[in-house]
Design a protein around this motif. Structure first.
Motif, PDB file in Angstrom:
ATOM      1  N   MET A   1     -43.103  44.949  26.030  1.00 13.68           N
ATOM      2  CA  MET A   1     -42.379  46.325  26.008  1.00 13.68           C
ATOM      3  C   MET A   1     -42.644  47.527  25.664  1.00 13.68           C
ATOM      4  O   MET A   1     -41.651  48.410  25.488  1.00 13.68           O
ATOM      5  CB  MET A   1     -40.663  46.113  26.838  1.00 13.68           C
ATOM      6  N   PRO A   2     -43.559  48.679  26.348  1.00 16.64           N
ATOM      7  CA  PRO A   2     -43.610  48.879  26.456  1.00 16.64           C
ATOM      8  C   PRO A   2     -43.195  50.133  27.075  1.00 16.64           C
ATOM      9  O   PRO A   2     -42.891  50.575  27.363  1.00 16.64           O
ATOM     10  CB  PRO A   2     -45.522  49.554  26.101  1.00 16.64           C
ATOM     11  N   ASN A   3     -42.528  51.694  25.851  1.00 16.68           N
ATOM     12  CA  ASN A   3     -42.073  52.667  26.948  1.00 16.68           C
ATOM     13  C   ASN A   3     -42.709  53.894  27.182  1.00 16.68           C
ATOM     14  O   ASN A   3     -44.023  53.676  27.066  1.00 16.68           O
ATOM     15  CB  ASN A   3     -41.578  53.331  26.080  1.00 16.68           C
ATOM     16  N   LEU A   4     -42.207  54.445  28.413  1.00 17.82           N
ATOM     17  CA  LEU A   4     -42.463  55.173  29.315  1.00 17.82           C
ATOM     18  C   LEU A   4     -42.292  56.116  29.379  1.00 17.82           C
ATOM     19  O   LEU A   4     -40.987  56.437  29.751  1.00 17.82           O
ATOM     20  CB  LEU A   4     -43.328  54.503  30.816  1.00 17.82           C
ATOM     21  N   THR A   5     -42.937  57.938  29.255  1.00 14.51           N
ATOM     22  CA  THR A   5     -42.101  59.032  28.741  1.00 14.51           C
ATOM     23  C   THR A   5     -42.665  59.660  30.027  1.00 14.51           C
ATOM     24  O   THR A   5     -44.005  60.170  29.511  1.00 14.51           O
ATOM     25  CB  THR A   5     -42.216  59.629  27.052  1.00 14.51           C
ATOM     26  N   LEU A   6     -41.704  60.597  30.773  1.00 15.67           N
ATOM     27  CA  LEU A   6     -42.008  61.580  32.118  1.00 15.67           C
ATOM     28  C   LEU A   6     -40.893  62.232  32.310  1.00 15.67           C
ATOM     29  O   LEU A   6     -40.024  61.120  32.336  1.00 15.67           O
ATOM     30  CB  LEU A   6     -43.195  60.621  33.036  1.00 15.67           C
ATOM     31  N   PRO A   7     -41.675  63.426  32.504  1.00 11.10           N
ATOM     32  CA  PRO A   7     -40.941  64.188  33.728  1.00 11.10           C
ATOM     33  C   PRO A   7     -40.848  63.573  35.225  1.00 11.10           C
ATOM     34  O   PRO A   7     -41.518  63.185  35.799  1.00 11.10           O
ATOM     35  CB  PRO A   7     -41.420  65.530  33.370  1.00 11.10           C
ATOM     36  N   ALA A   8     -38.926  63.536  35.906  1.00 13.11           N
ATOM     37  CA  ALA A   8     -39.086  63.424  37.361  1.00 13.11           C
ATOM     38  C   ALA A   8     -38.018  63.517  37.721  1.00 13.11           C
ATOM     39  O   ALA A   8     -36.966  64.292  37.047  1.00 13.11           O
ATOM     40  CB  ALA A   8     -39.290  61.984  36.957  1.00 13.11           C
ATOM     41  N   PHE A  26     -39.622  61.412  41.463  1.00 18.57           N
ATOM     42  CA  PHE A  26     -40.697  61.024  41.725  1.00 18.57           C
ATOM     43  C   PHE A  26     -41.061  61.680  40.794  1.00 18.57           C
ATOM     44  O   PHE A  26     -40.596  62.451  40.486  1.00 18.57           O
ATOM     45  CB  PHE A  26     -41.241  62.128  42.889  1.00 18.57           C
ATOM     46  N   SER A  27     -42.218  61.265  39.888  1.00 21.13           N
ATOM     47  CA  SER A  27     -42.838  62.041  38.460  1.00 21.13           C
ATOM     48  C   SER A  27     -44.182  62.925  38.467  1.00 21.13           C
ATOM     49  O   SER A  27     -44.794  62.174  39.313  1.00 21.13           O
ATOM     50  CB  SER A  27     -42.839  60.533  37.766  1.00 21.13           C
ATOM     51  N   LEU A  28     -44.233  63.286  37.461  1.00 19.99           N
ATOM     52  CA  LEU A  28     -45.287  64.374  37.273  1.00 19.99           C
ATOM     53  C   LEU A  28     -46.108  63.822  37.303  1.00 19.99           C
ATOM     54  O   LEU A  28     -47.140  63.843  37.916  1.00 19.99           O
ATOM     55  CB  LEU A  28     -44.700  65.528  36.474  1.00 19.99           C
ATOM     56  N   ASN A  29     -46.348  62.309  36.355  1.00 18.37           N
ATOM     57  CA  ASN A  29     -47.982  61.277  35.970  1.00 18.37           C
ATOM     58  C   ASN A  29     -47.590  60.718  36.904  1.00 18.37           C
ATOM     59  O   ASN A  29     -48.808  60.044  36.556  1.00 18.37           O
ATOM     60  CB  ASN A  29     -47.529  61.401  34.152  1.00 18.37           C
ATOM     61  N   LYS A  30     -46.596  60.244  37.266  1.00 18.40           N
ATOM     62  CA  LYS A  30     -46.731  58.281  38.303  1.00 18.40           C
ATOM     63  C   LYS A  30     -46.513  58.206  39.140  1.00 18.40           C
ATOM     64  O   LYS A  30     -46.235  57.478  40.118  1.00 18.40           O
ATOM     65  CB  LYS A  30     -45.788  57.393  36.637  1.00 18.40           C
ATOM     66  N   GLY A  31     -45.978  59.306  39.674  1.00 13.13           N
ATOM     67  CA  GLY A  31     -45.887  59.422  41.275  1.00 13.13           C
ATOM     68  C   GLY A  31     -44.163  59.019  41.353  1.00 13.13           C
ATOM     69  O   GLY A  31     -43.811  59.033  41.333  1.00 13.13           O
ATOM     70  N   LYS A  32     -43.980  58.205  42.843  1.00 11.76           N
ATOM     71  CA  LYS A  32     -43.028  57.358  42.508  1.00 11.76           C
ATOM     72  C   LYS A  32     -43.065  56.463  42.151  1.00 11.76           C
ATOM     73  O   LYS A  32     -43.392  55.531  41.979  1.00 11.76           O
ATOM     74  CB  LYS A  32     -42.866  57.099  44.200  1.00 11.76           C
ATOM     75  N   ILE A  33     -41.921  56.340  41.384  1.00 12.89           N
ATOM     76  CA  ILE A  33     -41.440  55.272  40.546  1.00 12.89           C
ATOM     77  C   ILE A  33     -39.796  54.790  40.488  1.00 12.89           C
ATOM     78  O   ILE A  33     -39.395  55.606  40.838  1.00 12.89           O
ATOM     79  CB  ILE A  33     -41.207  55.260  39.291  1.00 12.89           C
ATOM     80  N   SER A  34     -40.038  53.441  40.536  1.00 11.19           N
ATOM     81  CA  SER A  34     -37.987  52.941  40.645  1.00 11.19           C
ATOM     82  C   SER A  34     -37.845  52.287  39.436  1.00 11.19           C
ATOM     83  O   SER A  34     -38.873  51.869  38.329  1.00 11.19           O
ATOM     84  CB  SER A  34     -38.144  51.935  41.669  1.00 11.19           C
ATOM     85  N   ALA A  35     -36.265  52.904  39.273  1.00 15.37           N
ATOM     86  CA  ALA A  35     -35.800  51.921  37.960  1.00 15.37           C
ATOM     87  C   ALA A  35     -34.123  52.082  37.507  1.00 15.37           C
ATOM     88  O   ALA A  35     -34.173  52.276  38.818  1.00 15.37           O
ATOM     89  CB  ALA A  35     -36.077  52.857  36.779  1.00 15.37           C
ATOM     90  N   ILE A  36     -33.843  50.541  37.375  1.00 12.32           N
ATOM     91  CA  ILE A  36     -32.930  49.943  37.047  1.00 12.32           C
ATOM     92  C   ILE A  36     -31.792  51.257  35.651  1.00 12.32           C
ATOM     93  O   ILE A  36     -32.562  51.244  34.811  1.00 12.32           O
ATOM     94  CB  ILE A  36     -32.578  48.702  37.069  1.00 12.32           C
ATOM     95  N   ALA A  37     -30.650  51.756  35.704  1.00 13.60           N
ATOM     96  CA  ALA A  37     -30.135  52.507  34.953  1.00 13.60           C
ATOM     97  C   ALA A  37     -28.625  51.201  34.769  1.00 13.60           C
ATOM     98  O   ALA A  37     -28.245  50.563  35.476  1.00 13.60           O
ATOM     99  CB  ALA A  37     -29.682  53.699  35.264  1.00 13.60           C
ATOM    100  N   LYS A  38     -28.656  49.944  33.783  1.00 15.40           N
ATOM    101  CA  LYS A  38     -27.835  49.218  33.585  1.00 15.40           C
ATOM    102  C   LYS A  38     -26.519  49.860  32.978  1.00 15.40           C
ATOM    103  O   LYS A  38     -26.605  50.586  31.503  1.00 15.40           O
ATOM    104  CB  LYS A  38     -27.885  48.898  32.673  1.00 15.40           C
TER     105      LYS A  38
END
Length: 257
Positions: A1-8, A26-38
């Motif tokens: 599972m590669p990591n993705l680093t970006l401002p959002a 809403f991120s600078l490089n990937k637009g809208k993304i969703s993530a779970i914070a466990k």
């Protein structure tokens, strides 16, 4: 599972189970993304209370092939914009901006201009240099331009006569045609909004002017009311519904009157 680093920027947060959060960014490089914070609600050490609405973070997320939802591994705070969340009116405007972006944007579609526009209006809300109403006009005009639905305020949609050559002081905007209509070309329509030529010229400046000079914009109270009414109606027309945050914002305005 590669990591993705970006401002959002956090647009939305939803409780998931007893301890987790589902976050929309809403991120600078990937637009809208969703993530779970466990375990974000269980352990304050892990994210240190920084997962608040409108905060700007540098994310580290793990990704997996075929899965849309990322897993938030780490987050560093870039800007909390804490003054916004301490003021109900500012929160209402920021919530409208965030919900509009969330509603309009497709996941994973990069749009750097939207990220920079959102950062600008949140920053200005936070430092209180530009009135909230003016920022909303700036945001909506610029947003409509970026996403490709900019209102035509320059020429009559039918005969193409320029706004400066239209004799009437108040000009009809036809939502179904996406632009202004001179009196000669006007026909009966329920999808209209009337704007003064003065307001139209200010909206045109907002659309193309230098954002760094936005603090110098001077709207009359009537132009502010007219501009907000028009843009909120324009956005609602294109989305096909009135956003919940906009209904809340209108309630706050009525209380202030």
């Amino acid at each position: 599972m590669p990591n993705l680093t970006l401002p959002a920027i956090i647009l939305r947060r939803v409780d998931f189970g007893d301890y987790d959060l589902i976050l929309t960014f809403f991120s600078l490089n990937k637009g809208k993304i969703s993530a779970i914070a466990k375990s974000a609600k269980k352990s304050t050490k892990r994210f240190g209370g920084i997962l608040e609405l409108f905060s700007v973070l540098r994310l580290v997320c793990s990704t997996a092939k075929g899965r849309e939802l990322l897993v938030l591994q780490e987050a560093d705070l870039i800007n909390s914009f804490s003054c916004i969340r301490g003021d109900l009116k500012k929160t209402a405007y920021a919530s409208y901006f965030a919900e509009l972006i969330n509603e309009w944007s497709e996941t994973g579609s990069e749009q750097e201009g939207i990220y920079r526009l959102l950062y600008f209006v949140l920053d200005q809300l936070d430092i209180c240099r530009i009135p909230e109403e003016i920022l909303s006009i700036i945001f909506q005009m610029r947003f409509a331009d970026i996403v490709g639905v900019r209102p035509n305020l320059s020429v009559c949609t039918d005969c193409r006569i320029e706004i400066d050559r239209i004799k009437e002081d108040r000009v009809a905007f036809d939502f179904s045609k996406g632009g202004i209509i001179c009196q000669k070309c006007a026909c009966i329509s329920v999808n209209r909004f009337f704007l003064s030529k003065g307001t139209i010229k200010q909206l045109l400046w907002v659309e193309s002017g230098d954002l760094s000079k936005a603090a110098k914009i001077r709207f009359t109270p009537s132009s502010v009311k007219e501009g907000l009414g028009f843009l909120e109606s324009f956005i609602t027309y294109h989305i096909g519904k009135e956003l919940q945050s906009l209904r809340f914002l209108k309630q706050i305005r009525r209380k202030d009157e």
